[in-house]
Design a protein around this motif. Sequence first.
Motif, PDB file in Angstrom:
ATOM      1  N   GLN A   1       0.829  -1.206   0.000  1.00 39.14           N
ATOM      2  CA  GLN A   1       0.000   0.000   0.000  1.00 39.14           C
ATOM      3  C   GLN A   1       0.865   1.258   0.000  1.00 39.14           C
ATOM      4  O   GLN A   1       0.575   2.230  -0.714  1.00 39.14           O
ATOM      5  CB  GLN A   1      -0.927  -0.008   1.220  1.00 39.14           C
ATOM      6  CG  GLN A   1      -1.964  -1.110   1.196  1.00 39.14           C
ATOM      7  CD  GLN A   1      -2.594  -1.342   2.557  1.00 39.14           C
ATOM      8  OE1 GLN A   1      -2.291  -0.654   3.533  1.00 39.14           O
ATOM      9  NE2 GLN A   1      -3.472  -2.341   2.639  1.00 39.14           N
TER      10      GLN A   1
ATOM     11  N   LYS B   1       1.053   4.314  -2.841  1.00 34.97           N
ATOM     12  CA  LYS B   1       0.880   5.726  -2.478  1.00 34.97           C
ATOM     13  C   LYS B   1       2.056   6.559  -2.972  1.00 34.97           C
ATOM     14  O   LYS B   1       1.879   7.619  -3.586  1.00 34.97           O
ATOM     15  CB  LYS B   1       0.746   5.872  -0.968  1.00 34.97           C
ATOM     16  CG  LYS B   1       0.638   7.334  -0.509  1.00 34.97           C
ATOM     17  CD  LYS B   1       0.668   7.460   0.986  1.00 34.97           C
ATOM     18  CE  LYS B   1       2.050   7.291   1.571  1.00 34.97           C
ATOM     19  NZ  LYS B   1       2.903   8.498   1.347  1.00 34.97           N
TER      20      LYS B   1
ATOM     21  N   LYS C   1       2.070   9.652  -5.716  1.00 35.59           N
ATOM     22  CA  LYS C   1       2.577  10.939  -5.227  1.00 35.59           C
ATOM     23  C   LYS C   1       3.739  11.435  -6.084  1.00 35.59           C
ATOM     24  O   LYS C   1       3.827  12.630  -6.395  1.00 35.59           O
ATOM     25  CB  LYS C   1       3.019  10.781  -3.770  1.00 35.59           C
ATOM     26  CG  LYS C   1       3.308  12.100  -3.076  1.00 35.59           C
ATOM     27  CD  LYS C   1       3.592  11.906  -1.597  1.00 35.59           C
ATOM     28  CE  LYS C   1       5.002  11.404  -1.390  1.00 35.59           C
ATOM     29  NZ  LYS C   1       5.398  11.412   0.040  1.00 35.59           N
TER      30      LYS C   1
ATOM     31  N   GLU D   1       3.675  15.208   0.802  1.00 35.81           N
ATOM     32  CA  GLU D   1       2.751  14.366   1.566  1.00 35.81           C
ATOM     33  C   GLU D   1       1.536  15.137   2.090  1.00 35.81           C
ATOM     34  O   GLU D   1       0.404  14.660   1.987  1.00 35.81           O
ATOM     35  CB  GLU D   1       3.505  13.725   2.738  1.00 35.81           C
ATOM     36  CG  GLU D   1       2.645  12.826   3.607  1.00 35.81           C
ATOM     37  CD  GLU D   1       2.116  11.611   2.862  1.00 35.81           C
ATOM     38  OE1 GLU D   1       1.010  11.145   3.219  1.00 35.81           O
ATOM     39  OE2 GLU D   1       2.792  11.140   1.934  1.00 35.81           O
TER      40      GLU D   1
ATOM     41  N   LYS E   1      -2.237  14.194   0.901  1.00 31.16           N
ATOM     42  CA  LYS E   1      -3.240  13.727   1.860  1.00 31.16           C
ATOM     43  C   LYS E   1      -4.470  14.637   1.856  1.00 31.16           C
ATOM     44  O   LYS E   1      -5.603  14.170   2.037  1.00 31.16           O
ATOM     45  CB  LYS E   1      -2.633  13.660   3.257  1.00 31.16           C
ATOM     46  CG  LYS E   1      -3.499  12.914   4.261  1.00 31.16           C
ATOM     47  CD  LYS E   1      -2.765  12.681   5.566  1.00 31.16           C
ATOM     48  CE  LYS E   1      -3.612  11.864   6.528  1.00 31.16           C
ATOM     49  NZ  LYS E   1      -2.887  11.588   7.796  1.00 31.16           N
TER      50      LYS E   1
ATOM     51  N   GLU F   1      -5.405   2.572  -7.213  1.00 34.11           N
ATOM     52  CA  GLU F   1      -5.735   3.636  -6.261  1.00 34.11           C
ATOM     53  C   GLU F   1      -6.463   3.126  -5.020  1.00 34.11           C
ATOM     54  O   GLU F   1      -6.435   3.767  -3.963  1.00 34.11           O
ATOM     55  CB  GLU F   1      -6.553   4.736  -6.939  1.00 34.11           C
ATOM     56  CG  GLU F   1      -7.907   4.312  -7.490  1.00 34.11           C
ATOM     57  CD  GLU F   1      -7.835   3.682  -8.875  1.00 34.11           C
ATOM     58  OE1 GLU F   1      -8.898   3.434  -9.446  1.00 34.11           O
ATOM     59  OE2 GLU F   1      -6.722   3.444  -9.363  1.00 34.11           O
TER      60      GLU F   1
ATOM     61  N   VAL G   1      -4.325   2.991  -2.011  1.00 33.32           N
ATOM     62  CA  VAL G   1      -4.119   4.257  -1.308  1.00 33.32           C
ATOM     63  C   VAL G   1      -5.271   4.496  -0.342  1.00 33.32           C
ATOM     64  O   VAL G   1      -5.074   4.977   0.784  1.00 33.32           O
ATOM     65  CB  VAL G   1      -3.999   5.425  -2.310  1.00 33.32           C
ATOM     66  CG1 VAL G   1      -3.778   6.742  -1.578  1.00 33.32           C
ATOM     67  CG2 VAL G   1      -2.863   5.183  -3.290  1.00 33.32           C
TER      68      VAL G   1
ATOM     69  N   TYR H   1      -4.791   4.954   3.787  1.00 32.40           N
ATOM     70  CA  TYR H   1      -5.242   6.079   4.612  1.00 32.40           C
ATOM     71  C   TYR H   1      -6.444   5.744   5.481  1.00 32.40           C
ATOM     72  O   TYR H   1      -6.819   6.527   6.342  1.00 32.40           O
ATOM     73  CB  TYR H   1      -5.580   7.276   3.727  1.00 32.40           C
ATOM     74  CG  TYR H   1      -4.375   8.034   3.234  1.00 32.40           C
ATOM     75  CD1 TYR H   1      -3.431   8.549   4.113  1.00 32.40           C
ATOM     76  CD2 TYR H   1      -4.177   8.241   1.874  1.00 32.40           C
ATOM     77  CE1 TYR H   1      -2.323   9.242   3.659  1.00 32.40           C
ATOM     78  CE2 TYR H   1      -3.065   8.945   1.405  1.00 32.40           C
ATOM     79  CZ  TYR H   1      -2.154   9.448   2.313  1.00 32.40           C
ATOM     80  OH  TYR H   1      -1.055  10.132   1.860  1.00 32.40           O
TER      81      TYR H   1
END
Length: 208
Positions: A56, A60, A64, A71, A75, A199, A202, A206
């Motif tokens: 994961q 991410k 990014k 970051e 986020k 995706e 991600v 989170y």
Amino acid sequence: MARYTGPVCRLCRRESMKLYLKGDRCFSDKCAYERRSYAPGQHGQRRSKLSDYGIQLREKQKIKRIYGLQEKQFKAYFKEADRQKGVTGTNFLILLERRLDNTVYRLGFANSRSQARQLVRHGHFLVNGRKVNIPSYLLRPGDVIAVREKSRQVGMINEALEALPRRGVMPWLDLDKDKYQGVFRTLPTREEIPLPVQEHLVVEFYSK
């Protein structure tokens, strides 16, 4: 966290895929990933099994780095996507695609997103006739993005337009090369966004 300023080809090697961070060089035989497709560093050629968290995290980091975000900003986009109706992962990618610097790159006015960000910051573009120098400006359907009249002789913009046939223009955008302008016609669908990423990983990262 400060922006990464080291060799960007190391990022492609770290993520085990081409992120197309250096424009034309990524399409040539000088591409570092083509030469050494293993991770950088002393132990880069070792095979290591990633945990679920590691998988994961890498996904991410991959997204990014593709869009060149820090970051905190990354986020914030995720939180905004999570508040919207629909699939969070798809909403997230659509938000990233709506950025002005990304659209300048997608329209072919720059060879990479980092180059597009620099051009936007230097005030070379108009949105609906008004100068916008904020790379994170979110476009809406119907917005017209144009190169300023006095910026149409900038070498890197014209070089990027000449190389555009290699990448093509995304289906949610319209480009008029003669007028140095494009239209953000509609919001893209997930199927139209050509990113080999997952995706949903991600979202899982989170959501913990």
